[in-house]
Design a protein around this motif. Structure first.
Motif, mmCIF file in Angstrom:
data_model
loop_
_atom_site.group_PDB
_atom_site.id
_atom_site.type_symbol
_atom_site.label_atom_id
_atom_site.label_comp_id
_atom_site.label_asym_id
_atom_site.label_seq_id
_atom_site.Cartn_x
_atom_site.Cartn_y
_atom_site.Cartn_z
ATOM 1 N N LEU A 48 27.836 -55.940 -3.892
ATOM 2 C CA LEU A 48 27.893 -54.972 -4.700
ATOM 3 C C LEU A 48 26.605 -54.279 -5.379
ATOM 4 O O LEU A 48 25.980 -53.258 -5.247
ATOM 5 C CB LEU A 48 28.778 -55.040 -5.896
ATOM 6 N N LEU A 49 25.742 -55.296 -5.669
ATOM 7 C CA LEU A 49 24.457 -54.882 -6.420
ATOM 8 C C LEU A 49 23.596 -54.401 -5.159
ATOM 9 O O LEU A 49 22.821 -53.618 -5.263
ATOM 10 C CB LEU A 49 23.811 -56.130 -6.799
ATOM 11 N N GLY A 50 23.555 -55.175 -4.023
ATOM 12 C CA GLY A 50 22.725 -54.844 -2.800
ATOM 13 C C GLY A 50 23.100 -53.353 -2.356
ATOM 14 O O GLY A 50 22.301 -52.632 -2.110
ATOM 15 N N LEU A 51 24.519 -52.730 -2.413
ATOM 16 C CA LEU A 51 24.867 -51.464 -2.130
ATOM 17 C C LEU A 51 24.265 -50.616 -3.157
ATOM 18 O O LEU A 51 23.854 -49.553 -2.798
ATOM 19 C CB LEU A 51 26.440 -51.734 -1.900
ATOM 20 N N VAL A 52 24.383 -50.899 -4.271
ATOM 21 C CA VAL A 52 23.788 -49.884 -5.362
ATOM 22 C C VAL A 52 22.461 -49.773 -5.163
ATOM 23 O O VAL A 52 21.989 -48.748 -5.340
ATOM 24 C CB VAL A 52 24.102 -50.463 -6.664
ATOM 25 N N ARG A 63 15.026 -51.110 -11.745
ATOM 26 C CA ARG A 63 15.701 -52.204 -10.806
ATOM 27 C C ARG A 63 15.538 -53.664 -11.025
ATOM 28 O O ARG A 63 16.675 -54.341 -11.060
ATOM 29 C CB ARG A 63 15.011 -51.986 -9.390
ATOM 30 N N ASN A 64 14.219 -54.025 -11.672
ATOM 31 C CA ASN A 64 14.191 -55.168 -12.039
ATOM 32 C C ASN A 64 14.819 -55.563 -13.337
ATOM 33 O O ASN A 64 15.733 -56.679 -12.936
ATOM 34 C CB ASN A 64 12.592 -55.395 -12.406
ATOM 35 N N VAL A 65 15.206 -54.677 -14.294
ATOM 36 C CA VAL A 65 15.911 -55.189 -15.370
ATOM 37 C C VAL A 65 17.393 -55.134 -14.911
ATOM 38 O O VAL A 65 18.071 -56.246 -15.365
ATOM 39 C CB VAL A 65 15.798 -54.188 -16.496
ATOM 40 N N MET A 97 22.371 -60.818 -0.896
ATOM 41 C CA MET A 97 21.144 -59.799 -1.219
ATOM 42 C C MET A 97 19.987 -59.615 -0.061
ATOM 43 O O MET A 97 19.500 -58.700 0.544
ATOM 44 C CB MET A 97 20.715 -59.727 -2.338
ATOM 45 N N ALA A 98 19.508 -60.795 0.152
ATOM 46 C CA ALA A 98 18.358 -60.923 0.925
ATOM 47 C C ALA A 98 18.654 -60.736 2.479
ATOM 48 O O ALA A 98 17.720 -60.378 3.186
ATOM 49 C CB ALA A 98 17.872 -62.330 0.903
ATOM 50 N N MET A 103 17.873 -52.875 2.150
ATOM 51 C CA MET A 103 17.874 -52.947 0.692
ATOM 52 C C MET A 103 16.387 -53.316 0.120
ATOM 53 O O MET A 103 15.563 -54.236 0.756
ATOM 54 C CB MET A 103 18.666 -54.184 0.169
ATOM 55 N N PRO A 104 15.663 -52.538 -0.637
ATOM 56 C CA PRO A 104 14.281 -52.544 -1.359
ATOM 57 C C PRO A 104 14.323 -53.796 -2.052
ATOM 58 O O PRO A 104 15.067 -53.879 -3.256
ATOM 59 C CB PRO A 104 14.323 -51.208 -2.029
ATOM 60 N N LYS A 105 13.724 -54.703 -1.816
ATOM 61 C CA LYS A 105 13.610 -56.083 -2.574
ATOM 62 C C LYS A 105 12.166 -56.471 -2.708
ATOM 63 O O LYS A 105 11.783 -57.621 -3.603
ATOM 64 C CB LYS A 105 14.288 -57.211 -1.734
#
Length: 454
Positions: A48-52, A63-65, A97-98, A103-105
């Motif tokens: 879910l977080l990766g999609l967002v 993004r970091n927070v 997520m990785a 996905m911007p990481k």
């Protein structure tokens, strides 16, 4: 994965053993519950977080927070399902997520590194503050036995078993057996166990924390002192990161690369022009044919032994991109870009902003265009050895200051470019390169001649 599995397994088994009710609570069932439920929750949260993030639904500055908040929320929810399930959940969350394409990481990874250093440092301080120095004396000779068993039995056997069937050379297996993982997980889990043992009234339960920290401290000290000599003895040590990555294959870059190579400095020249890359290869210069900031470079460019970037391309935008890309690898102090003549730029918009470029090479007058013109006119780059008979002050008198100086090489083979921010001190044993006219190629006096001969 090892940290999460090891910590959760240790906690579950400890709880069962301490309770003394294996029939009532099976370790296997407890572990399965934690991994299945915690893993499912972590996988869902990560997806879910990766999609967002991939859909850019969160502003960049949040993004970091937002990621940290989501991780903490997932951790708490998983712990409500099962004790220590949060560790499994956030580990699976990170794995999911990785592996989400696109996905911007990068920013999240940088933030994570800084956060990890801060939290781990604080955790070690807090845990170490609980150690009673008097309890260390109670460990007695048993501590020595435990240390010897860990250093010379447990870790070598662990490395041997885990590498069975692989093609890893025995030299690397030996180093792995000496440098096996240890540290923060053992410290955190031992602190938890120590508190539970003391609360249960078990004798000597308070010795677990000092025992663990003694093992960590001793192994860290021993391995820090012996790892490098052992790696050199086994011939598996990587070369010192004193080499130079040069972006650009113009005549100035080729000349500097040749001088570096002649003086034992490891170099790699990257250029996307076939003619310039071929010219470098004909000179015996190690070359990467391709754009230094391309995906191909990310996969194929070998940075082993390299610790500095010299962006010498005619394209200011490429130099700036290279500085942005490799400052993460080499550090901002070791990323340099060449100056360009203002009239050589087509427009003011071609001038790269200060924050996007590296440290400026050489003095203000020594630009890439100026160097190319001077080399084409017959001027040479003169390399002089500094000695007791010919100190650096003599060279300064000869050249009229540091204005024409390009770089210095320390006795250890480390390159130090001259720039506006240069802080190194040149002494006997160093070599200094400067732009000299043909007449300057003759020794200035017998002292310099003797220094060069040395």
């Amino acid at each position: 994965m090892i940290d999460a599995i090891g910590a959760v397994l240790a906690v579950v088994v400890f709880e069962v053993v301490l309770a003394g009710s294996i029939e009532q609570s099976s370790p296997f069932m407890e572990l399965s519950k934690l991994f299945l439920l915690g893993g499912a929750l972590g996988g869902a949260a990560g997806a879910l977080l990766g999609l967002v993030l991939k859909k850019h639904l969160i502003p960049d500055f949040l993004r970091n927070v937002a990621t940290l908040s989501a991780v903490l929320l997932t951790f708490v929810c998983a712990n409500m399902i099962g004790h220590e399930g949060g560790l499994v959940a956030v580990t699976v969350m990170g794995l999911v997520m990785a592996n989400i394409p696109g996905m911007p990481k990068d920013g999240i990874l940088d933030f994570k590194e800084s956060l990890s250093v801060l939290l781990i440092s604080a955790l070690f301080i807090v845990l170490a503050a609980r150690i009673d120095l008097e309890s260390l004396a109670l460990l007695g000779p048993g501590l020595v036995v435990v240390l010897l068993a860990i250093l010379f039995v447990a870790r070598p056997l662990t490395a041997l078993v885990s590498t069975l069937g692989s093609d890893m050379p025995w030299s690397e297996r030996t180093l792995l057996g000496w440098m096996a993982p240890r540290g923060i997980v053992a410290a955190a889990v031992s602190a938890l166990f120590g508190l539970r043992l003391e609360a249960a009234g078990i004798e000597a339960g308070n010795l677990l924390v000092p025992l663990t920290f003694s093992v960590i401290v001793v192994t860290v000290v021993v391995h820090s002192l012996t790892s490098r000599p052992l790696a050199k003895l086994l011939k598996v040590a990587e070369p010192e990161a004193s080499g130079v990555l040069i972006v650009g294959g113009n005549p100035v870059a080729l000349k500097l690369a040749s001088i570096f190579q002649e003086n034992g400095i490891r170099i790699l020249l990257a250029d996307a022009s076939w003619s310039q890359a071929s010219r470098a290869r004909m000179l015996g210069i190690p070359t990467f044919f391709g754009n230094a900031v391309s995906e191909l470079a990310d996969r194929k460019l070998d940075l082993v032994g390299l610790g500095m970037l010299l962006a010498l391309s005619h394209r200011p935008s490429l130099n700036a991109l290279a500085c942005l890309r490799y400052r993460q690898e080499f550090g901002t102090a070791n990323v340099f870009t060449v100056r360009r003549d203002q009239q050589s730029l087509d427009k003011e918009s071609e001038t790269v902003a200060f924050n996007f470029r590296g440290r400026l090479l050489f003095k203000e007058k020594i630009t890439l265009d100026f160097l190319e013109q001077e080399l084409a006119a017959g001027r040479k780059i003169h390399l002089t050895r500094i000695s007791e008979d010919f100190p650096f002050t003599n060279l300064l008198e000869k050249t009229g200051g540091t204005e024409p100086m390009l770089f210095a090489i320390s006795p250890q083979g480390k390159l130090h470019p001259f720039s506006e921010e240069a802080t190194f001190h040149v002494s006997a044993g160093w070599k200094v390169a400067y732009l000299a006219v043909q007449a300057d190629m003759a020794p200035a006096d017998e002292a310099e001649s003797k220094a060069k001969a040395d």
